[in-house]
Each structure stands twice: as structure tokens, then as C-alpha cells.
Design a protein around this motif. Structure first.
Motif, PDB file in Angstrom:
ATOM      1  N   THR A  21     -13.934 108.052 -44.699  1.00  0.00           N
ATOM      2  CA  THR A  21     -12.501 108.208 -44.452  1.00  0.00           C
ATOM      3  C   THR A  21     -11.726 107.057 -45.077  1.00  0.00           C
ATOM      4  O   THR A  21     -10.638 107.258 -45.639  1.00  0.00           O
ATOM      5  CB  THR A  21     -12.220 108.338 -42.939  1.00  0.00           C
ATOM      6  OG1 THR A  21     -12.973 109.457 -42.443  1.00  0.00           O
ATOM      7  CG2 THR A  21     -10.746 108.551 -42.660  1.00  0.00           C
ATOM      8  N   GLU A  42     -12.919 111.467 -32.479  1.00  0.00           N
ATOM      9  CA  GLU A  42     -12.152 112.543 -31.849  1.00  0.00           C
ATOM     10  C   GLU A  42     -12.438 113.878 -32.529  1.00  0.00           C
ATOM     11  O   GLU A  42     -12.700 114.881 -31.871  1.00  0.00           O
ATOM     12  CB  GLU A  42     -10.661 112.228 -31.938  1.00  0.00           C
ATOM     13  CG  GLU A  42      -9.771 113.348 -31.434  1.00  0.00           C
ATOM     14  CD  GLU A  42      -8.309 113.035 -31.663  1.00  0.00           C
ATOM     15  OE1 GLU A  42      -7.693 113.732 -32.490  1.00  0.00           O
ATOM     16  OE2 GLU A  42      -7.806 112.076 -31.037  1.00  0.00           O
ATOM     17  N   ARG A  43     -12.418 113.910 -33.846  1.00  0.00           N
ATOM     18  CA  ARG A  43     -12.663 115.148 -34.576  1.00  0.00           C
ATOM     19  C   ARG A  43     -14.096 115.631 -34.390  1.00  0.00           C
ATOM     20  O   ARG A  43     -14.343 116.822 -34.229  1.00  0.00           O
ATOM     21  CB  ARG A  43     -12.326 114.953 -36.058  1.00  0.00           C
ATOM     22  CG  ARG A  43     -10.827 115.009 -36.291  1.00  0.00           C
ATOM     23  CD  ARG A  43     -10.355 114.143 -37.436  1.00  0.00           C
ATOM     24  NE  ARG A  43      -8.898 114.195 -37.520  1.00  0.00           N
ATOM     25  CZ  ARG A  43      -8.074 113.512 -36.748  1.00  0.00           C
ATOM     26  NH1 ARG A  43      -8.546 112.703 -35.816  1.00  0.00           N
ATOM     27  NH2 ARG A  43      -6.773 113.615 -36.878  1.00  0.00           N
ATOM     28  N   ARG A  48     -14.614 119.509 -34.932  1.00  0.00           N
ATOM     29  CA  ARG A  48     -13.668 119.841 -35.990  1.00  0.00           C
ATOM     30  C   ARG A  48     -13.965 119.141 -37.316  1.00  0.00           C
ATOM     31  O   ARG A  48     -13.210 119.261 -38.266  1.00  0.00           O
ATOM     32  CB  ARG A  48     -12.238 119.502 -35.550  1.00  0.00           C
ATOM     33  CG  ARG A  48     -11.779 120.291 -34.353  1.00  0.00           C
ATOM     34  CD  ARG A  48     -10.305 120.077 -34.011  1.00  0.00           C
ATOM     35  NE  ARG A  48     -10.008 118.729 -33.538  1.00  0.00           N
ATOM     36  CZ  ARG A  48      -9.283 117.832 -34.220  1.00  0.00           C
ATOM     37  NH1 ARG A  48      -8.794 118.117 -35.395  1.00  0.00           N
ATOM     38  NH2 ARG A  48      -9.052 116.643 -33.695  1.00  0.00           N
ATOM     39  N   VAL A  65     -10.849 119.949 -39.781  1.00  0.00           N
ATOM     40  CA  VAL A  65      -9.780 120.901 -39.499  1.00  0.00           C
ATOM     41  C   VAL A  65      -8.999 120.371 -38.303  1.00  0.00           C
ATOM     42  O   VAL A  65      -9.570 119.790 -37.374  1.00  0.00           O
ATOM     43  CB  VAL A  65     -10.328 122.329 -39.267  1.00  0.00           C
ATOM     44  CG1 VAL A  65     -11.165 122.412 -38.007  1.00  0.00           C
ATOM     45  CG2 VAL A  65      -9.223 123.355 -39.260  1.00  0.00           C
ATOM     46  N   SER A  66      -7.681 120.554 -38.352  1.00  0.00           N
ATOM     47  CA  SER A  66      -6.829 120.084 -37.264  1.00  0.00           C
ATOM     48  C   SER A  66      -7.011 120.951 -36.023  1.00  0.00           C
ATOM     49  O   SER A  66      -7.626 122.017 -36.074  1.00  0.00           O
ATOM     50  CB  SER A  66      -5.355 120.130 -37.699  1.00  0.00           C
ATOM     51  OG  SER A  66      -4.931 121.485 -37.832  1.00  0.00           O
ATOM     52  N   ARG A  67      -6.430 120.504 -34.935  1.00  0.00           N
ATOM     53  CA  ARG A  67      -6.338 121.366 -33.757  1.00  0.00           C
ATOM     54  C   ARG A  67      -5.447 122.552 -34.113  1.00  0.00           C
ATOM     55  O   ARG A  67      -4.557 122.439 -34.959  1.00  0.00           O
ATOM     56  CB  ARG A  67      -5.737 120.609 -32.581  1.00  0.00           C
ATOM     57  CG  ARG A  67      -6.644 119.535 -32.048  1.00  0.00           C
ATOM     58  CD  ARG A  67      -6.005 118.837 -30.860  1.00  0.00           C
ATOM     59  NE  ARG A  67      -6.888 117.826 -30.327  1.00  0.00           N
ATOM     60  CZ  ARG A  67      -6.520 116.601 -30.032  1.00  0.00           C
ATOM     61  NH1 ARG A  67      -5.263 116.222 -30.187  1.00  0.00           N
ATOM     62  NH2 ARG A  67      -7.391 115.742 -29.555  1.00  0.00           N
ATOM     63  N   THR A  68      -5.674 123.658 -33.465  1.00  0.00           N
ATOM     64  CA  THR A  68      -4.881 124.858 -33.727  1.00  0.00           C
ATOM     65  C   THR A  68      -3.556 124.770 -32.972  1.00  0.00           C
ATOM     66  O   THR A  68      -3.530 124.478 -31.776  1.00  0.00           O
ATOM     67  CB  THR A  68      -5.654 126.113 -33.283  1.00  0.00           C
ATOM     68  OG1 THR A  68      -6.900 126.133 -33.969  1.00  0.00           O
ATOM     69  CG2 THR A  68      -4.874 127.375 -33.579  1.00  0.00           C
ATOM     70  N   ALA A  73      -4.243 126.237 -38.280  1.00  0.00           N
ATOM     71  CA  ALA A  73      -5.008 124.992 -38.363  1.00  0.00           C
ATOM     72  C   ALA A  73      -5.012 124.550 -39.821  1.00  0.00           C
ATOM     73  O   ALA A  73      -4.953 125.371 -40.736  1.00  0.00           O
ATOM     74  CB  ALA A  73      -6.427 125.191 -37.858  1.00  0.00           C
ATOM     75  N   ARG A  74      -5.092 123.252 -40.028  1.00  0.00           N
ATOM     76  CA  ARG A  74      -5.016 122.681 -41.377  1.00  0.00           C
ATOM     77  C   ARG A  74      -6.317 121.974 -41.734  1.00  0.00           C
ATOM     78  O   ARG A  74      -6.812 121.124 -40.995  1.00  0.00           O
ATOM     79  CB  ARG A  74      -3.860 121.679 -41.447  1.00  0.00           C
ATOM     80  CG  ARG A  74      -3.688 121.042 -42.816  1.00  0.00           C
ATOM     81  CD  ARG A  74      -2.493 120.097 -42.839  1.00  0.00           C
ATOM     82  NE  ARG A  74      -2.574 119.046 -41.840  1.00  0.00           N
ATOM     83  CZ  ARG A  74      -3.149 117.868 -42.028  1.00  0.00           C
ATOM     84  NH1 ARG A  74      -3.719 117.578 -43.171  1.00  0.00           N
ATOM     85  NH2 ARG A  74      -3.150 116.966 -41.052  1.00  0.00           N
ATOM     86  N   HIS A  76      -8.297 119.257 -43.705  1.00  0.00           N
ATOM     87  CA  HIS A  76      -7.959 117.939 -44.240  1.00  0.00           C
ATOM     88  C   HIS A  76      -9.220 117.110 -44.370  1.00  0.00           C
ATOM     89  O   HIS A  76     -10.318 117.578 -44.045  1.00  0.00           O
ATOM     90  CB  HIS A  76      -6.897 117.234 -43.373  1.00  0.00           C
ATOM     91  CG  HIS A  76      -7.328 116.952 -41.971  1.00  0.00           C
ATOM     92  ND1 HIS A  76      -7.487 115.675 -41.488  1.00  0.00           N
ATOM     93  CD2 HIS A  76      -7.653 117.770 -40.940  1.00  0.00           C
ATOM     94  CE1 HIS A  76      -7.874 115.723 -40.222  1.00  0.00           C
ATOM     95  NE2 HIS A  76      -7.978 116.980 -39.869  1.00  0.00           N
TER      96      HIS A  76
END
Length: 142
Positions: A21, A42-43, A48, A65-68, A73-74, A76
Motif C-alpha cells: 500500500t 480493516e479491509r 474486502r 473493494v470498498s464497503r457497499t 462498491a468501488r 481500489h
């Protein structure tokens, strides 16, 4: 699909994913944070963040992927270290995380990309993503 397989990242992957990251932030021209451990934990704890393992079982690429929110969802954090590029690993992990989101009930999976990067744009279109709109980020200085 490229050689290897996709899998959900685990707690054991946190140090590697945190380092990647930092590399990702540097690669896109952002000032990296001091420590991404909490961010990636967290992810990972929410299932995710995905990794692509190469033929030897070693992680070679990642995507999250982001939270929905409101059915969307995005995708990234799509990143492959330079030594592993050119083998389709980013395509594999992006497809895997996108498919997982859709299979989990997400109605729309979004992805923002840099228009100046023809490689990633061509990849995402091969995976079924379609351009919708352009955005411009502007920073105002004092």
C-alpha cells in the motif's frame, strides 16, 4: 485468467499488504502514510482485500473493494509490484475482487482509473468495466 489463483487476504498478509500500500501510494504520486497497518487490517478483517497468488503460491498482486453503499462498491488498491508486472496478475485479482462483490449482492461495481495510463484502462475495459465520466482533482494552495 493468469497462472495462479485469487484468494481473500488474511491477517498473516498484513505486513506485505501494508508495504504494498505504501508502494501503491508512491506509484500514484501520493504522499504515503507512515503506517498502513490499520487501514489494511480493516479491509482484510471484512474480507474486502484480495490477493492473486502466482503459480508458486506466493502473493503477486492485490486489489480491494470498498464497503457497499446504496448498492455500489468501488474497487481500489489495485497494485502489482514492478517485478511481477506483465503477467496478467492485476487482471486476475481485479476480476476476482469484482466477482466477489457482485456475488455478494453488489448491484454496481465501480473503478476509478488514471486516464493517462493506457495499460490499466485497456485492462479494465477487457474485464467489462466501461467509461462513464471523467473527474479532475484540483488542489488549491494559499
Amino acid at each position: 485468467a493468469p497462472a495462479g489463483r485469487g484468494r481473500v487476504a488474511t491477517e498473516a498478509d498484513v505486513p506485505l499488504v501494508a508495504a504494498w500500500t505504501t508502494e501503491f501510494a508512491e506509484a500514484i504520486g501520493d504522499e504515503p502514510a507512515e503506517d498502513y497497518t490499520g487501514f489494511v487490517t480493516e479491509r482484510i478483517s471484512e474480507g474486502r482485500l484480495w490477493l492473486w497468488e502466482g503459480p508458486d503460491g506466493r502473493p503477486v498482486s492485490m486489489a480491494a473493494v470498498s464497503r457497499t453503499i446504496e448498492g455500489q462498491a468501488r474497487v481500489h488498491l489495485v497494485y502489482t509490484p514492478p517485478a511481477e508486472r506483465g503477467r496478467g496478475y492485476a487482471a486476475g485479482v481485479t476480476e476476482a475482487v469484482s466477482r466477489a462483490a457482485l456475488d455478494g449482492g453488489v448491484a454496481q461495481v465501480l473503478l476509478f482509473t488514471d486516464l493517462s495510463n493506457p495499460t490499466s484502462n485497456a485492462l479494465y475495459q477487457r474485464l467489462g468495466y466501461r467509461p462513464v465520466t471523467d473527474h479532475l482533482g484540483v488542489t488549491f494552495t494559499g
